[in-house]
Design a protein around this motif. Structure first.
Motif, PDB file in Angstrom:
ATOM      1  N   PRO A  90      -5.761  -2.067   3.359  1.00  0.00           N
ATOM      2  CA  PRO A  90      -5.756  -1.843   2.035  1.00  0.00           C
ATOM      3  C   PRO A  90      -6.573  -2.679   1.158  1.00  0.00           C
ATOM      4  CG  PRO A  90      -3.508  -2.634   2.518  1.00  0.00           C
ATOM      5  CD  PRO A  90      -4.432  -2.712   3.874  1.00  0.00           C
ATOM      6  N   ASP A 117      -6.017   0.939  -3.747  1.00  0.00           N
ATOM      7  CA  ASP A 117      -4.639   1.166  -2.637  1.00  0.00           C
ATOM      8  C   ASP A 117      -3.615   0.229  -3.019  1.00  0.00           C
ATOM      9  OD1 ASP A 117      -6.326   2.723  -1.055  1.00  0.00           O
ATOM     10  OD2 ASP A 117      -6.920   0.889   0.140  1.00  0.00           O
ATOM     11  N   SER A 163      -0.633   3.146  -3.000  1.00  0.00           N
ATOM     12  CA  SER A 163      -1.781   3.928  -2.769  1.00  0.00           C
ATOM     13  C   SER A 163      -1.543   5.315  -2.906  1.00  0.00           C
ATOM     14  CB  SER A 163      -2.320   3.640  -1.379  1.00  0.00           C
ATOM     15  OG  SER A 163      -1.512   4.171  -0.349  1.00  0.00           O
ATOM     16  N   ALA A 210       0.804  -1.376   0.056  1.00  0.00           N
ATOM     17  CA  ALA A 210      -0.094  -0.012   0.023  1.00  0.00           C
ATOM     18  C   ALA A 210       0.718   1.195   0.074  1.00  0.00           C
ATOM     19  CB  ALA A 210      -0.923   0.120   1.164  1.00  0.00           C
TER      20      ALA A 210
END
Length: 456
Positions: free
Chosen positions: A329, A333, A316, A312
């Motif tokens: 996540p 993400d 993300s 992540a």
């Protein structure tokens, strides 16, 4: 709404008729590409066109240029045809028109990915705690895995690459087999590392990484951020690296192990071939396709990471947002896409249709059919150039020029479709058996065509 129903029904009927035609349809036929382009071209109409007419025009324009990749005698590019339930689920996904960004935009899409991701990890022997990003293909999956690797090896060196970028960052060394897939190099370019960071490691006789060469490369380089790319399934031969010993070796040197298992990772789903991927659970990230050996619709692959927080952080919008939200996540993400189509529905449906035993049977059957190809072509007097360990067969028909002529003739004749490749400096026919509907009769029919075309 009645018009919409008729439209959707007509499209479903056409799709079903097309699928029904595949067993006897010519796999690939020569076409005039310019005429095909003309069929789609022309000025954009000023006035709207009724949807029924649009669909009819699309079918008429596209039909002459369709290749029967979903059929039982397509043996190119390691792709399979989409399973019935997976295809139907993909049609539903288009109809539902969901945005799989997160559980707010589509709770159902995220739930389907969560369930299918758990099934995938269980089938492949990847740790249950790993994260799964549903991406478009092995290129995207390798990029996500290597982005996570880049994040972590630089973080271990005290560098925040997401905030500070690569200018001034510690140098990263990437060790990868000499016969790695081209997506690895492309991912390194996309991630700003470039291909000069790659230190190729010699491959053994069948294309797997040579462990002694890997050991020597790790010893020879100065300590620092290290990523090692291994593979499950050499794209030419199907060979798998010795993952257990290689992972243990790399981790002793503090490196991150990424496994490119675009098709070969599915060997782990069958008791008969699982030994080829022994130790895969020790890696740090993995890439695997669904639209290859699992026979899902295109635009389906998986990026796994042993450390969801690292996954992540690399992919993300902001890692701090995820930490602050208190949630694991999900969705966007774990991928490089935000407006994501809900591809998890088809994955869930395909796995549900096959079940654990069905996935294993699919792997076993394709491997058996690949061996049948090798045995039949050897008996016909042609050379099988690789050890057939999975679903890949390399065949030589004499010198390079003759092999290329046989490949071209097979593609034009239409009984089957096979590709050409260059391996160890030679031109060879590459046969990849990945389709769930391929039978022994399809293999025998294809062998007969190859023998006939080689004689001509």
């Amino acid at each position: 709404m009645d018009e919409l129903r008729r439209l959707f029904h007509s499209v479903a009927d056409h799709a079903a008729d097309y699928r029904r035609s595949l067993p006897e349809r010519p796999v690939g036929v020569p076409i005039d590409q310019s005429r095909l382009v003309e069929a789609f071209a022309g000025p954009l109409p000023a006035a709207p066109t009724p949807p029924e007419q649009v669909v009819a025009e699309l079918v008429a324009a596209a039909e002459p240029g369709l290749v029967a990749t979903a059929g039982p005698r397509y043996f190119g590019f390691v792709v399979g045809g989409a399973l019935p339930a997976a295809t139907a689920a993909d049609m539903l996904a288009a109809g539902w028109d969901q945005v799989a960004f997160n559980a707010v935009t589509s709770p159902a899409a995220v739930a389907a990915e969560a369930a299918a991701g758990d099934w995938l990890k269980d089938l492949l022997g990847i740790p249950a705690s790993a994260s799964v990003g549903f991406v478009t293909g092995a290129q995207a999956a390798n990029t996500a895995g290597l982005a996570a690797a880049r994040h972590q090896v630089l973080a271990d060196a005290g560098w925040d690459v997401e905030r500070r970028g690569l200018l001034g960052a510690p140098s990263i060394r990437v060790l990868a087999g000499a016969e790695r897939h081209a997506t690895i190099d492309r991912s390194l370019r996309l991630l700003g590392l470039g291909t000069d960071v790659v230190r190729p490691v010699a491959a053994g006789p069948n294309g797997a990484i040579d462990l002694e060469s890997l050991r020597g490369a790790l010893r020879a380089a100065s300590p620092g951020p290290t990523i090692v790319c291994l593979q499950a399934g050499n794209v030419n031969t199907g060979a798998c690296d010795e993952l257990r010993e290689a992972c243990e070796l790399v981790h002793r040197h503090g490196g991150w192990v990424h496994v490119d298992g675009a098709f070969g990772l599915w060997a782990a789903a069958s008791p008969a071939t699982r030994h080829l991927t022994d130790g895969l659970e020790l890696a740090d990230s993995w890439a695997c396709d669904g639209h290859k050996w699992l026979n899902l619709p295109y635009d389906s692959a998986f990026a796994f990471c042993a450390r969801p927080d690292v996954h992540a952080a690399a992919m993300s919008y902001t890692a701090s947002y995820l930490v602050g939200s208190g949630g694991a996540p999900v969705g966007a993400d774990l991928t490089a896409e935000s407006s994501r189509r809900a591809r998890g529905f088809a994955v869930w449906a395909g796995l549900r249709e096959l079940g654990r035993d069905g996935v294993a049977a699919l792997v076993d059957r394709c491997c058996a059919l690949a061996r049948r190809f090798a045995e039949g072509l050897t008996a016909a007097g042609f050379e099988v150039a690789n050890e057939v360990v999975l679903n890949q067969v390399l065949v030589g028909f004499g010198d390079d020029a003759r092999t290329d002529r046989v490949v071209a003739a097979a593609q034009a004749e239409g009984t089957c479709w096979v590709g050409g490749t260059t391996w160890r400096g030679r031109r060879l026919m590459r046969i990849a058996v990945s389709n769930a509907t391929t039978t022994e009769a399809d293999v025998d029919r294809s062998i007969a065509a190859m023998v006939r075309l080689a004689a001509e």
